[in-house]
Design a protein around this motif. Structure first.
Motif, PDB file in Angstrom:
ATOM      1  N   TYR A  10       0.524  -1.573  -0.061  1.00  0.00           N
ATOM      2  CA  TYR A  10      -0.363   0.394   0.460  1.00  0.00           C
ATOM      3  C   TYR A  10       1.081   1.374   0.177  1.00  0.00           C
ATOM      4  O   TYR A  10       1.936   1.553   0.667  1.00  0.00           O
ATOM      5  N   GLN A  11       0.718   1.767  -0.984  1.00  0.00           N
ATOM      6  CA  GLN A  11       1.295   3.420  -0.739  1.00  0.00           C
ATOM      7  C   GLN A  11       0.373   4.895  -0.732  1.00  0.00           C
ATOM      8  O   GLN A  11      -0.729   4.733  -1.128  1.00  0.00           O
ATOM      9  N   ASP A  12       0.181   5.432   0.066  1.00  0.00           N
ATOM     10  CA  ASP A  12      -0.043   6.906   0.006  1.00  0.00           C
ATOM     11  C   ASP A  12       0.297   7.541  -0.921  1.00  0.00           C
ATOM     12  O   ASP A  12       1.177   8.282  -1.509  1.00  0.00           O
ATOM     13  N   PHE A  13      -1.349   8.201  -1.284  1.00  0.00           N
ATOM     14  CA  PHE A  13      -0.503   8.652  -2.894  1.00  0.00           C
ATOM     15  C   PHE A  13      -2.026  10.425  -2.657  1.00  0.00           C
ATOM     16  O   PHE A  13      -3.030  10.258  -2.036  1.00  0.00           O
ATOM     17  N   ASP A  14      -1.562  11.074  -3.383  1.00  0.00           N
ATOM     18  CA  ASP A  14      -2.028  12.718  -2.463  1.00  0.00           C
ATOM     19  C   ASP A  14      -3.743  12.454  -3.360  1.00  0.00           C
ATOM     20  O   ASP A  14      -4.327  11.751  -4.692  1.00  0.00           O
ATOM     21  N   ASP A  15      -4.802  12.584  -2.834  1.00  0.00           N
ATOM     22  CA  ASP A  15      -6.731  12.802  -3.308  1.00  0.00           C
ATOM     23  C   ASP A  15      -7.119  13.773  -3.938  1.00  0.00           C
ATOM     24  O   ASP A  15      -7.586  13.774  -4.301  1.00  0.00           O
ATOM     25  N   THR A  29      -3.729  12.653   1.780  1.00  0.00           N
ATOM     26  CA  THR A  29      -3.612  11.232   1.031  1.00  0.00           C
ATOM     27  C   THR A  29      -4.606   9.618   1.723  1.00  0.00           C
ATOM     28  O   THR A  29      -5.473   9.721   1.873  1.00  0.00           O
ATOM     29  N   PRO A  83      -5.054   5.987   0.749  1.00  0.00           N
ATOM     30  CA  PRO A  83      -4.015   4.406   0.459  1.00  0.00           C
ATOM     31  C   PRO A  83      -4.749   3.824  -0.659  1.00  0.00           C
ATOM     32  O   PRO A  83      -5.685   3.378  -1.039  1.00  0.00           O
ATOM     33  N   VAL A  84      -3.218   3.259  -1.631  1.00  0.00           N
ATOM     34  CA  VAL A  84      -4.025   2.418  -2.997  1.00  0.00           C
ATOM     35  C   VAL A  84      -3.212   1.813  -2.921  1.00  0.00           C
ATOM     36  O   VAL A  84      -1.841   1.245  -2.338  1.00  0.00           O
ATOM     37  N   THR A 125      -1.070  -1.957  -4.512  1.00  0.00           N
ATOM     38  CA  THR A 125      -0.559  -2.100  -5.212  1.00  0.00           C
ATOM     39  C   THR A 125       0.153  -3.527  -5.866  1.00  0.00           C
ATOM     40  O   THR A 125       0.610  -3.922  -4.076  1.00  0.00           O
TER      41      THR A 125
END
Length: 129
Positions: A16-21, A26, A28-29, A31
């Protein structure tokens, strides 16, 4: 010599990586890092019976062949039999006849079901769920 026939369980390693919303925060998305075949390792019977009696999370062990460019960590999770499990430990077995990662996973069917909490309200003498 490695017996490839024992690797008969399909597993997916996920991180799981944090991406800007887009709103200053952020999210978690997930992968998928690797989808491969593993072998299920039989756990001790006494420990699995004890876990069931105490309603503890299910613990599984799998073995995955070592490959270049991939190293499982406890920050990852594993999709095994259509359920997601947290990696609790990783052990590298690098012997002449067997080169594999032995991964201990923890999961619980109970944690995936919604919990109902009951609150007692003193004024109305009613239960709120």
């Amino acid at each position: 010599m490695i017996n490839f026939g024992k690797y008969d369980q399909k597993v997916t390693f996920r991180s799981y990586q944090d991406f800007d919303d887009g709103y200053g925060g952020t999210m978690p998305v997930a992968t998928d890092v690797l989808t491969t075949f593993a072998r299920a390792i039989q756990m001790r019977g006494s420990s699995t019976a004890e876990q069931a009696q105490l309603m503890l999370p299910n613990t599984y062990q799998i073995g995955v062949m070592i490959r270049a460019g991939f190293e499982p960590t406890t920050a990852m999770s594993v999709i095994y039999r259509s359920k997601e499990y947290k990696i609790a430990g990783v052990e590298k077995i690098d012997e002449r006849q067997a080169r594999e990662w032995v991964i201990t996973m923890i999961g619980s069917e109970l944690a995936q079901e919604p919990f109902i909490t009951l609150l007692w309200v003193s004024r109305s003498k009613d239960w709120i769920s």
